[in-house]
Design a protein around this motif. Structure first.
Motif: not given
Ligand code: HEC
Length: 473
Positions: A116-142
């Motif tokens: 993971l790039s530093d930027e990706q690690i930072d994105t994950i950390a900020r997402w968690v700190d913000a309460g892990a918001p979902e955004g658009a629902p219904g995501w499914k991986p390929q």
């Protein structure tokens, strides 16, 4: 967990709609006071579906899914949300995804890097700190594409199911070697492999060594030669009817492998050696598969019961008659080589950072290749590296050093014995007679009360830097 209130999305709207301006002015007119100064722009909090899911899909889902090797799933928003804090901790510490060599560009670049790039690690950390918001629902991986070597591969399996068990040496792990006889009628080259664990909850890694059973590796007290084959037979006999024999450092105490043919950890999938290259597997040589069974995860315990706790792993090899660039796998460890010699210097216990360093001059490497291949190379192309230490190991760095030049070969900053593999370069390195290879290992011996000797046992240490390389005439 502190659940910060997610700020409004996009703190700087691109343009202020006309209507909004007039509303603001009306407010201004009615209240008679100026609008309060706008609050400091809140950092945009990433959402799961837009920012985090693509990272999880690319770097985590292959293992964290149903039937995957990881103990919990990250293939839905709910799964990721439940483990949000742990995900932040593991990615910030770079323990997940498991990947042993620094791949930020500071020390070479590697094929299929799980990094993971530093930027990706930072994105994950900020997402968690913000309460892990979902955004658009219904995501499914390929769905994860499954690949296989196909019907032409040679399949070798452990001859009987094995029941891993804790031992005096370890209550959580069992390291066991199994003989796989390829029974080749002529020599071949291995160009690819896949390991099919019989029990994914127990199998943590597999290292397959090639061994020449006829090679003389010692002598009896009355001077009779002892071969690898005799050593393996004795180990098997001593281990009794359970199957295989105990081993930790390589193919078992006293067995000298001539190469490492396969390195596999969960999530590795089908591996093809770099284009045009392959490892010789001589007629009459045998393979010894070192299995590492992990007994402590809760998932392992669950599965343990369901499956009866046995494993019978299969190894599949892609073989060809010839390759354009015959490769060899060498396992240099000049620290291990001091064992039992006057030069042996055990690691002192109770210290946070004990360094061990060794160097092999290029000339020595070239002569060694000449000895085993009958050809003096003009240079050696190094395609892949295999760092290896035992439990006290913390860091390993390797460089090629020549007249005033230094090329970083690999930097291991968080050694983890559980995740061993060969790391292949995106572009092979060229090693010439003028360049020596220099390896430095660092150990944390604070948990030890006795000096640690170089050796292959659990209680010993190693400072090995394996190379997958092609000598060029
Ligand atoms: C190659 C397989 C694999 C990949 C890829 C992987 N994991 Fe894991 N993960 C595991 C396994 C197996 C465990 C169980 C602990 C262990 O065996 O090391 C684990 C454990 C964890 C844990 C528990 C805490 C810990 O560190 O042990 C977290 C959190 C985690 N993974 C998050 C992630 C995230 C986030 C990603 C992607 C960025 C990821 N993992 C990618 C296999 C994987």
């Amino acid at each position: 967990m502190s659940r910060a209130v997610p700020g409004p999305e996009g703190h700087r709207p691109p343009s202020v709609p006309v209507q909004a301006v007039s509303v603001a002015m009306l407010v201004h007119l009615f209240t008679g006071c100026s609008p309060s100064p706008s609050p400091p722009p809140p950092a945009t909090s990433p959402t799961f579906s837009e920012h985090v899911a693509p990272i999880i899909e690319a770097q985590c889902v292959s293992c964290h899914r149903e039937g995957g090797v990881a103990p919990f799933r990250l293939d839905s928003y709910a799964g990721a949300r439940d483990y949000a804090q742990a995900i932040k901790a593991a990615t910030s510490a770079r323990t997940m995804p498991p990947w042993g060599v620094e791949s930020d560009g500071s020390c070479n670049t590697f094929r299929d890097a799980r990094w993971l790039s530093d930027e990706q690690i930072d994105t994950i950390a900020r997402w968690v700190d913000a309460g892990a918001p979902e955004g658009a629902p219904g995501w499914k991986p390929q769905p994860v594409a499954s690949s296989s070597l196909g019907a032409g591969a040679l399949e070798l399996a452990m001859s009987a199911p094995y029941t891993p068990a804790p031992s005096e040496a370890s209550t959580t792990d069992d390291y066991r070697c199994f003989l796989l006889d390829p029974k080749l009628d002529e020599s071949r080259f291995i160009t690819g492999f896949e390991v099919l664990p019989g029990n994914t909850a127990l199998v943590h890694h597999a290292l397959v060594y090639s061994v020449d059973p006829a090679q003389v590796v010692g002598q009896t007290e009355d001077g009779q030669p002892i071969t690898n084959g005799q050593r393996m037979e004795a180990l098997q006999k001593e281990a009794g009817p359970k199957g295989g024999w105990p081993c930790f450092g390589a193919a078992g105490e006293g067995v000298t492998p001539n190469g490492l043919s396969v390195t596999w950890a969960p999530g590795t999938g089908v591996t093809h050696y770099p284009e045009g290259t392959g490892l010789a597997l001589a007629k009459g040589h045998q393979l010894v598969m070192q299995m590492h069974y992990h007994l402590h995860t809760s998932a392992a315990h669950l599965m343990h019961e369901e499956t009866g706790g046995t494993d019978q792993t299969r190894l599949r090899l892609e073989l060809t008659r010839s390759v354009a660039r015959p490769a060899i796998s060498v396992l240099p460890d000049e620290f291990l080589n001091t064992r039992g010699t006057p030069r042996e210097q055990p690691l002192p216990p109770g210290q946070a950072a004990v360094p061990v360093e060794w160097t092999i001059p290029g000339q020595v490497a070239m002569s060694y290749v000449e000895e085993i291949m009958g050809m003096k190379p003009s240079r050696i192309d190094v395609y892949g590296v295999f760092p290896h230490m035992h439990g006290a190991g913390r860091e390993l760095s390797a460089t090629f050093e020549g007249k005033g030049t230094s090329t970083c070969a690999a930097q291991v900053s968080r050694w983890d014995y559980n995740w061993q593999r060969t790391y292949f370069y995106e572009t092979p390195l060229s090693w010439t007679a003028e360049q020596s290879i220099h390896v430095k290992c660092t150990y944390d011996t604070r948990g030890y009360s006795k000096p640690i000797r170089p050796g292959l046992g659990t209680e010993d240490e190693m400072c090995l830097f394996g190379l997958y390389m092609v000598p060029v005439p």
